[in-house]
Design a protein around this motif. Structure first.
Motif, mmCIF file in Angstrom:
data_model
loop_
_atom_site.group_PDB
_atom_site.id
_atom_site.type_symbol
_atom_site.label_atom_id
_atom_site.label_comp_id
_atom_site.label_asym_id
_atom_site.label_seq_id
_atom_site.Cartn_x
_atom_site.Cartn_y
_atom_site.Cartn_z
ATOM 1 N N HIS A 150 -1.127 -8.745 0.208
ATOM 2 C CA HIS A 150 -0.844 -7.312 0.103
ATOM 3 C C HIS A 150 -1.382 -6.741 -1.212
ATOM 4 C CE1 HIS A 150 2.191 -8.830 2.996
ATOM 5 N NE2 HIS A 150 2.070 -7.612 3.575
ATOM 6 N N THR A 166 -1.801 -2.938 -1.613
ATOM 7 C CA THR A 166 -0.663 -2.050 -1.413
ATOM 8 C C THR A 166 -0.254 -1.445 -2.731
ATOM 9 O OG1 THR A 166 0.887 -3.853 -1.668
ATOM 10 C CG2 THR A 166 0.137 -3.383 0.574
ATOM 11 N N PRO A 167 0.362 -0.270 -2.724
ATOM 12 C CA PRO A 167 0.701 0.420 -3.984
ATOM 13 C C PRO A 167 1.641 -0.375 -4.886
ATOM 14 C CG PRO A 167 0.761 1.929 -2.129
ATOM 15 C CD PRO A 167 0.571 0.581 -1.543
ATOM 16 N N SER A 199 8.343 5.214 -10.939
ATOM 17 C CA SER A 199 7.046 5.005 -10.311
ATOM 18 C C SER A 199 6.184 4.046 -11.117
ATOM 19 C CB SER A 199 6.313 6.348 -10.142
ATOM 20 O OG SER A 199 7.059 7.208 -9.325
ATOM 21 N N PRO A 209 8.590 -1.891 4.325
ATOM 22 C CA PRO A 209 7.164 -1.520 4.143
ATOM 23 C C PRO A 209 6.983 -0.019 3.966
ATOM 24 C CG PRO A 209 7.615 -2.166 6.425
ATOM 25 C CD PRO A 209 8.827 -2.491 5.665
ATOM 26 N N GLU A 210 7.919 0.785 4.468
ATOM 27 C CA GLU A 210 7.775 2.235 4.302
ATOM 28 C C GLU A 210 7.864 2.650 2.845
ATOM 29 O OE1 GLU A 210 12.113 1.313 4.983
ATOM 30 O OE2 GLU A 210 10.156 0.697 5.836
ATOM 31 N N ASN A 234 6.584 0.863 0.495
ATOM 32 C CA ASN A 234 5.355 0.364 -0.160
ATOM 33 C C ASN A 234 4.196 1.291 0.193
ATOM 34 O OD1 ASN A 234 3.519 -1.137 -1.518
ATOM 35 N ND2 ASN A 234 3.470 -2.843 -0.049
ATOM 36 N N SER A 235 4.360 2.573 -0.222
ATOM 37 C CA SER A 235 3.317 3.560 0.055
ATOM 38 C C SER A 235 3.125 4.438 -1.165
ATOM 39 C CB SER A 235 3.708 4.433 1.264
ATOM 40 O OG SER A 235 4.870 5.165 0.996
ATOM 41 N N LYS A 236 1.954 5.007 -1.254
ATOM 42 C CA LYS A 236 1.637 5.837 -2.399
ATOM 43 C C LYS A 236 2.474 7.103 -2.396
ATOM 44 C CE LYS A 236 -2.297 7.853 -4.795
ATOM 45 N NZ LYS A 236 -3.779 8.063 -4.776
ATOM 46 N N THR A 237 2.741 7.597 -1.197
ATOM 47 C CA THR A 237 3.537 8.820 -1.097
ATOM 48 C C THR A 237 4.938 8.591 -1.630
ATOM 49 O OG1 THR A 237 2.277 9.450 0.862
ATOM 50 C CG2 THR A 237 4.385 10.564 0.503
ATOM 51 N N TYR A 238 5.514 7.451 -1.239
ATOM 52 C CA TYR A 238 6.878 7.153 -1.700
ATOM 53 C C TYR A 238 6.903 6.964 -3.221
ATOM 54 C CZ TYR A 238 11.327 4.793 -2.300
ATOM 55 O OH TYR A 238 12.587 4.448 -2.729
#
Length: 882
Positions: A644, A647-648, A807, A871-872, A874-878
């Motif tokens: 991974h 991933t962000p 962040s 996994p939700e 592990n996103s840039k938006t989050y």
């Protein structure tokens, strides 16, 4: 009186640090005052001169002369008239001609004749001799010495009045009391002197007696040997008797020291007063009679001891074991039927006997017609054959019985019958041969091979007194016994003794039977060899008599002295831990070998159990399994992160540092395996240093991650100068510097005082702990302190950065991980110091595993949770939304 004054003043000078030249001059001056007739000096006034008779001796001419001093007479009769110094005192009269000592004289003559007949030894050179009777008197020994040195009947010291032949060496004297002043005088000129029967340890001093040698060992060896003999027979309660001479007092003093080391006690110590006619015999015998000690050691000459033995015979003292020094162990004076009732069973030291081929025939050829120049032969005849030479005025003794008249045709073969024990006789023979060999080396010396400066030789036309003794020091030859003879640095020959036992023969005669030997040059267990079954004791049996003050102590105990009583009157105490006694009457307990431990009775050592943290035992196996399994966790997480990697959450937490941190954490788990198993040198060298470097790499990665978070947050501020520090170079620089410092510390440690494998036998009784010695404790704690410093800095930086935006913030996890890490190692220190052996190693392994687990759990658990289960998140938006 002369020798008393001489000895007293010389002793005073010696004891007051008088410079050597003055001491030598003073010694010579005192000898002059004792020996010179007053007319030579300036001490007398006309009409007050005391004339002394001229000195006479037994002489025979030759190209080179060898002197000899022998106590041919042993009894002295002192004048009973009080000395008031108003008239000349009566001279001391020498009586009792000793046939055995006449044999010594003949040994010297025989050896000289043997040399003269030899075609290889001193060819074209004839040896002559001068022999003087010292009568066991110091002043007579000195008179004879000066007579031979000066070549004058009335000696004048420091003047050599003979030109040819030259006197090159002197053999003698017998007793140390006479030999010591002789050696002082001869040492002034470096004139060679070889004694055949003087054993005093004082003569070992080459500073005082530079030119003295002897063919009999020093009493140092004999005294130690007698001490070993006493211990060998188990006698712990002994009496000591010694004559009041250097020989007796020095010998008994060394013996006392030796037996004291072995725990043997002295029941009494008495001195034979040689200045008294009765030798203080009555008092000595009373002490011996009333003492409970059965073994009595006697350091004396046979002459001095004779009156004491007469008193023992008179008081009928029996049941004692007499231990003889070599001076009387084979004497003919006491080896008679008269004393056989109580001297049978005597055991003692005697010098080695030797062989003299042709000597028996030489003695058999003694006759009045052949030895017309022998001044002693008529006395020898009277003593040997019990006759008297006829005198016109006397033919009948006072008792009216007819005196046996000497005829002169008696056979000497009947006098000298025993040629199997030529002891002192052989020493005289060896002394003459040593002188002859030294003369041969001196005469045959070639230029460039000499012992003097620039390898020069002695001038044959101008020989000096001191030159021959240089050659005597280097003499080495094979004697007739088959052993090598030489003189050591102290002038002593190799020390070897026979142990003789006085046994009663079928005809009532006393014989000296060899029952053992003593050789201090051999291995310790071969010093003393005694055939106990061959010893005949005074009781008539073969059972060794006992001489103890207290009963035996059983196995497992040792002897301990009782307060106010001699050490041999003891009580039995239990051996201390770690020691045993496997013999009764042990003087001291024996420590078990390093790999053994006493049993309950403490009479036997049993094998210790060996302890180290092995892979086979449950604790070691558990820790091994835990380490291997735990090391797989960072590897799994590393694989997860690589999978991974885009991933962000992986990228946001410094992906490359995370990879390095996970690899180092895996190594942290695996380094604990080096602490398990047999501690070899390789493991000891690597395990602490490897642990320190790997953990420093791990903590340095965490510190770099923390610093990266702080810099990344502050670099977002306007006009910030920290932008140029953002990048992997800064992180790797921090890691490299922090790790390198630990590497340098460990290299220094391994270079200066490296760890090593050690066998620890003292930490836990009954166990052998095989462990690693860290070499330098300071380096070990410095390594841990540096590791703690890195963790503390990481903790502090992470603590202050914990409130940065989530962040970009990993500081909270690092804070908790460092807090757990520090807690583990702070708790480790007291636990480590309070344990030993394998549990101490297990404690360090536990600290390594638990601290590594805390880092893995605190830093990576949440990330793995998000990657795998959320996994939700592990996103840039989050992440940006946070």
């Amino acid at each position: 009186m002369d020798q008393v004054i001489l000895a007293a003043v010389l002793s005073f000078l010696k004891g007051h640090s008088i410079p050597t030249p003055f001491y030598h001059k003073a010694a010579l001056f005192l000898v002059l005052s004792c020996l010179l007739p007053p007319s030579v000096g300036q001490w007398t006034t006309p009409g007050c001169e005391l004339h002394r008779p001229a000195v006479t001796g037994f002489s025979r001419g030759g190209d080179i002369l060898v002197g000899g001093v022998f106590p041919i007479h042993v009894y002295r009769v002192y004048s009973e008239t009080a000395v008031d110094f108003s008239e000349k005192p009566e001279p001391i009269r020498c009586q009792r001609f000793v046939v055995q000592i006449y044999q010594w004289i003949q040994a010297m003559i025989f050896a000289i004749e043997e040399v003269n007949k030899s075609t290889q030894l001193l060819p074209n050179v004839t040896l002559g001799f001068q022999i003087f009777d010292s009568c066991t008197l110091v002043q007579r020994a000195l008179q004879g010495t000066m007579w031979m040195l000066t070549g004058q009947d009335v000696p004048i010291p420091n003047y050599r009045c003979r030109k040819q032949p030259s006197l090159e060496a002197i053999v003698g004297d017998s007793g140390s009391a006479a030999t010591i002043p002789m050696a002082r005088v001869l040492g002034l000129y470096r004139f060679p002197q070889i004694s055949y029967f003087s054993t005093s340890p004082l003569l070992n001093d080459k500073y005082q007696f530079p030119s003295f040698f002897r063919t009999i060992p020093s009493d140092d060896f004999q005294s130690r040997g007698l001490g070993e003999l006493i211990v060998h027979f188990g006698w712990t309660w002994v009496g000591l008797l010694a004559e009041d001479s250097d020989y007796g007092q020095q010998g008994i003093q060394i013996l006392r020291q030796e037996i004291a080391k072995a725990g043997v006690c002295v029941a009494f110590s008495e001195t034979i007063l040689t200045g008294r006619a009765d030798r203080n015999a009555f008092h000595i015998v009373q002490v011996i009679r009333h003492s409970s000690a059965k073994a009595v050691v006697i350091f004396s000459s046979g002459t001095s001891l004779n009156p004491v033995m007469d008193e023992i015979l008179k008081q009928n003292v029996t049941g004692k074991v007499w231990i003889a020094s070599e001076s009387w162990s084979t004497t003919a004076l006491l080896s008679t039927v008269k004393y056989s009732n109580f001297l049978t069973g005597t055991i003692g030291f005697a010098i080695n006997s030797g062989e003299m081929p042709g000597f028996k025939e030489h003695l058999g050829n003694i006759s009045l017609s052949k030895f017309t120049d022998d001044i002693f032969i008529r006395e020898f005849w009277e003593e040997a054959f019990g006759c008297k030479w006829p005198k016109p005025e006397t033919t009948v003794d006072p008792a009216g019985s007819q005196i046996k008249i000497c005829k002169g045709d008696e056979k000497v073969d009947s006098v000298f019958t025993d040629f199997t024990n030529l002891r002192i006789t052989y020493n005289v023979y060896s002394a003459v041969h040593a002188i002859a060999l030294a003369l041969q080396d001196q005469i045959s010396c070639t230029t460039g091979g000499g012992p003097f400066q620039n390898a020069t030789c002695a001038d044959r036309d101008n020989l000096h007194l001191w030159q021959l003794f240089v050659y005597i020091k280097k003499v080495r030859f094979q004697n007739t016994v088959g052993t090598e003879a030489f003189f050591d640095r102290s002038g002593n020959p190799p020390a070897r003794y026979d142990i003789v036992n006085w046994q009663l023969g079928p005809l009532g005669t006393v014989s000296h039977v060899k029952v053992g030997s003593y050789d201090p040059t051999g291995s310790p267990d071969q010093h003393l060899l005694v055939n106990i079954s061959g010893v005949q004791w005074a009781t008539g049996g073969r059972q060794v008599p006992t001489s103890v003050c207290s009963p035996s102590c059983p196995l497992g105990t040792r002897k301990a002295g009782r307060e106010g009583e001699p050490a041999c009157c003891f009580q039995c105490v239990q051996c201390p831990p770690g020691e045993i006694s496997n013999q009764t009457d042990s003087v001291e307990c024996l420590k078990c070998p390093w790999d053994h431990w006493p049993n309950k009775k403490q009479d036997k050592c049993i094998k210790k159990t060996t302890e180290f943290l092995s892979y086979e035992e449950p604790l070691g196996a558990t820790l091994t399994a835990t380490s291997i399994c735990s090391s797989a966790i960072p590897v799994i997480i590393l694989a997860l992160f690589i999978h991974h990697r885009n991933t962000p959450i992986v990228r946001a937490n410094n992906r490359s540092l995370s990879y390095l941190l996970l690899m180092s954490l895996s190594l942290c788990f695996l380094c604990s395996l080096t602490f398990i198993g047999y501690p070899t040198l390789g493991k000891c060298l690597f395990r602490q240093a490897g642990f320190g470097v790997i953990f420093s790499l791990c903590v340095s990665c965490i510190l770099a991650k923390t610093i990266t978070v702080v810099i990344a947050f502050n670099a977002t501020k306007p006009n910030s100068n920290l932008r140029r520090w953002i990048g992997p170079q800064m992180s790797y620089t921090v890691i490299s510097i922090c790790t390198l410092l630990q590497v340098l510390l460990c290299i220094s440690w391994l270079s200066i005082s490296p760890p090593f494998s050690e066998i620890n036998t003292y930490s836990q009784p009954g166990k052998i702990i095989i462990e690693c010695n860290e070499g330098s404790s300071l380096a070990f704690w410095c390594m841990l302190a540096y590791l703690g410093l890195l963790a503390t800095v990481s903790f502090i930086v992470a603590f202050f950065a914990r409130k940065l935006p989530d962040s970009f913030n990993e500081a909270k996890f690092i804070t908790f991980s460092m807090l757990a890490f520090l807690s583990v190692w702070i708790s480790f220190i007291p636990a480590y110091l309070s344990t030993h052996g394998k549990y101490m190693v297990a404690m360090e392994i536990f600290a390594i595993l638990s601290s590594s687990c805390s880092l893995v759990f605190c830093i990576f658990f949440i990330k793995c949770y998000i990657i795998l289960l959320k996994p939700e998140m592990n996103s840039k938006t989050y992440l940006m939304g946070k």
